[in-house]
Design a protein around this motif. Structure first.
Motif, short mmCIF file in Angstrom:
data_model
loop_
_atom_site.label_atom_id
_atom_site.label_comp_id
_atom_site.label_asym_id
_atom_site.label_seq_id
_atom_site.Cartn_x
_atom_site.Cartn_y
_atom_site.Cartn_z
N PRO A 155 1.03 -1.32 -0.02
CA PRO A 155 0.09 0.11 0.00
C PRO A 155 0.86 1.27 0.06
O PRO A 155 0.37 2.49 -0.61
N GLU A 156 2.02 1.22 0.46
CA GLU A 156 2.99 2.36 0.56
C GLU A 156 3.47 2.69 -0.86
O GLU A 156 4.00 3.66 -1.25
N GLY A 157 3.43 1.70 -1.91
CA GLY A 157 3.86 1.83 -3.20
C GLY A 157 5.16 1.57 -3.54
O GLY A 157 5.67 1.42 -4.87
N THR A 158 6.24 1.85 -2.44
CA THR A 158 7.46 1.79 -2.84
C THR A 158 8.09 1.05 -1.28
O THR A 158 7.74 1.09 -0.50
N ARG A 159 9.44 0.79 -1.49
CA ARG A 159 10.20 0.52 -0.51
C ARG A 159 10.58 1.54 0.60
O ARG A 159 10.91 2.82 -0.03
N ILE A 160 10.20 1.34 1.73
CA ILE A 160 10.27 2.51 2.84
C ILE A 160 11.56 2.33 3.69
O ILE A 160 11.55 0.97 4.06
N GLU A 161 12.31 3.46 4.03
CA GLU A 161 13.19 3.04 4.72
C GLU A 161 12.92 2.71 6.34
O GLU A 161 11.55 2.96 6.78
N ARG A 162 13.67 1.82 7.02
CA ARG A 162 13.47 1.32 8.39
C ARG A 162 13.15 2.44 9.28
O ARG A 162 13.73 3.61 9.31
N THR A 170 -5.13 3.84 -1.12
CA THR A 170 -6.42 3.15 -1.10
C THR A 170 -6.62 2.02 -2.08
O THR A 170 -7.62 1.44 -2.08
N GLY A 171 -5.62 1.92 -3.12
CA GLY A 171 -5.82 1.02 -4.20
C GLY A 171 -6.12 -0.35 -3.60
O GLY A 171 -7.17 -1.23 -4.32
N GLY A 172 -5.46 -0.91 -2.72
CA GLY A 172 -5.69 -2.22 -2.33
C GLY A 172 -7.07 -2.48 -1.72
O GLY A 172 -7.90 -3.39 -1.86
N THR A 173 -7.57 -1.27 -0.77
CA THR A 173 -8.70 -1.46 -0.20
C THR A 173 -9.87 -1.27 -0.93
O THR A 173 -10.75 -1.81 -0.94
N ARG A 174 -9.64 -0.42 -1.91
CA ARG A 174 -10.70 -0.25 -3.16
C ARG A 174 -10.88 -1.47 -3.81
O ARG A 174 -12.02 -1.98 -4.56
N PRO A 221 -12.97 3.12 1.32
CA PRO A 221 -11.49 2.59 0.88
C PRO A 221 -10.72 3.33 1.83
O PRO A 221 -9.88 2.88 2.65
N ASP A 222 -10.82 4.85 2.13
CA ASP A 222 -9.81 5.47 2.85
C ASP A 222 -9.92 5.13 4.54
O ASP A 222 -8.83 4.85 5.11
N GLU A 223 -11.04 4.87 4.96
CA GLU A 223 -11.44 4.44 6.21
C GLU A 223 -10.91 3.17 6.40
O GLU A 223 -10.14 2.93 7.67
N LEU A 224 -10.97 2.14 5.60
CA LEU A 224 -10.56 0.74 5.86
C LEU A 224 -9.07 0.83 5.63
O LEU A 224 -8.27 0.04 6.45
N MET A 225 -8.42 1.66 4.65
CA MET A 225 -6.91 1.85 4.60
C MET A 225 -6.29 2.36 5.95
O MET A 225 -5.29 1.96 6.60
N ARG A 226 -7.11 3.21 6.73
CA ARG A 226 -6.60 3.70 7.99
C ARG A 226 -6.35 2.76 8.81
O ARG A 226 -5.55 2.81 9.81
N GLU A 227 -7.49 1.88 8.99
CA GLU A 227 -7.39 0.71 10.07
C GLU A 227 -6.18 -0.17 9.78
O GLU A 227 -5.54 -0.59 10.70
N VAL A 228 -5.96 -0.46 8.23
CA VAL A 228 -4.74 -1.20 7.91
C VAL A 228 -3.63 -0.47 8.34
O VAL A 228 -2.81 -1.25 8.76
N GLU A 229 -3.53 0.63 8.11
CA GLU A 229 -2.29 1.40 8.40
C GLU A 229 -1.87 1.39 9.77
O GLU A 229 -0.78 1.30 10.26
#
Length: 258
Positions: A155-162, A170-174, A221-229
């Motif tokens: 969901p973050e779209g790219t690799r994120i630093e530690r 929200t693509g995944g939740t949509r 989508p946005d509310e569901l992604m907030r829960e995932v995040e």
């Protein structure tokens, strides 16, 4: 020593990908489709993970496998924390069902690796055409879920630093809402040993925590992604507390960070 091990592992992946990729491409020429090709790809990914364990001293500690949806027709959209290449190899190796990645079409140009994944049941998209790309994700996602294939997205779209948090899209939740599939949040601490864009890897343990499925029925989508995040980021702090600043609460003031 870490540099030498990293070189050997890179050569290991580069050499072993060739026969597996050629087998997949030959299989398509012979009319083979679907899960048999996926099993060939999964075998190579498992080989890379085994190589990381033996050559680099990296092993995975996975918890929460019991949380994965059960049943032959149970679909799922896996939403995974993305810190390095490691989890892209690990997930197909440990999951009980075939996975379909949503990835940018540029990867199709990578010799052997890209040529092979282009022949698998995956979803490659053009990020410059966002509307058309999402329609493609939904249509192919529905078809793949109907075949018992789980969709996996970062969901973050790219690799994120530690220790950092990206922008959760929200693509995944949509997709989950449009297909009726639950979402499964997954936290991964791979950057402890395999940092983003780093050539040198270090021995150690990658913790993988699989959360309980979250129903997408009746959600936005946005509310569901907030829960995932919220779940993923809280779990990341639990699994890798050294990577995150400690929160301190002054006697008379707002909470802050050291």
């Amino acid at each position: 020593m870490a540099f030498l091990r990293s070189v050997i592992h890179l050569l290991w992946m580069g050499i072993t990908v060739v026969p597996y990729a050629l087998t997949i491409m030959l299989g398509t020429l012979l009319g083979v489709r679907g899960k048999p090709l996926y099993r060939i790809a999964r075998a190579w990914l498992s080989l890379c993970i085994s190589g990381a364990r033996v050559i680099l001293g990296i092993r995975a500690n996975v918890i929460g496998m019991e949380n994965l949806p059960q049943g032959e027709n149970a679909g799922a959209v896996l939403l995974v924390k993305h810190q390095s290449t490691y989890e892209t190899f690990l997930m197909p190796a440990i999951m009980p069902r075939p996975l379909a990645y949503v990835f940018k079409k540029e990867l199709l140009r990578v010799p052997f690796f890209g040529w092979a994944i282009g022949r698998l049941d995956m979803i490659h998209i053009d990020r410059d055409q966002r509307t058309q790309a999402f329609h493609k994700v939904v249509q192919q996602g529905k078809d793949l879920l109907a075949q018992g294939i789980w969709i996996i997205m970062f969901p973050e779209g790219t690799r994120i630093e530690r220790g950092q948090k990206g922008n959760y899209k929200t693509g995944g939740t949509r997709l989950a809402i449009d297909t009726g599939a639950p979402v499964v949040p997954i936290a991964v601490t791979s950057a402890k040993v395999w940092p983003r864009k780093a050539f040198i890897k270090r021995p150690g343990v990658v913790d993988v925590s699989i959360g309980k499925p979250i129903s997408s029925a009746g959600r936005k989508p946005d509310e569901l992604m907030r829960e995932v995040e919220a779940w993923i980021e809280a779990e990341m702090r639990r699994l890798d507390p050294d990577a995150y600043p400690a929160v301190v609460i002054p006697p008379h003031g707002k909470a802050g960070e050291k």
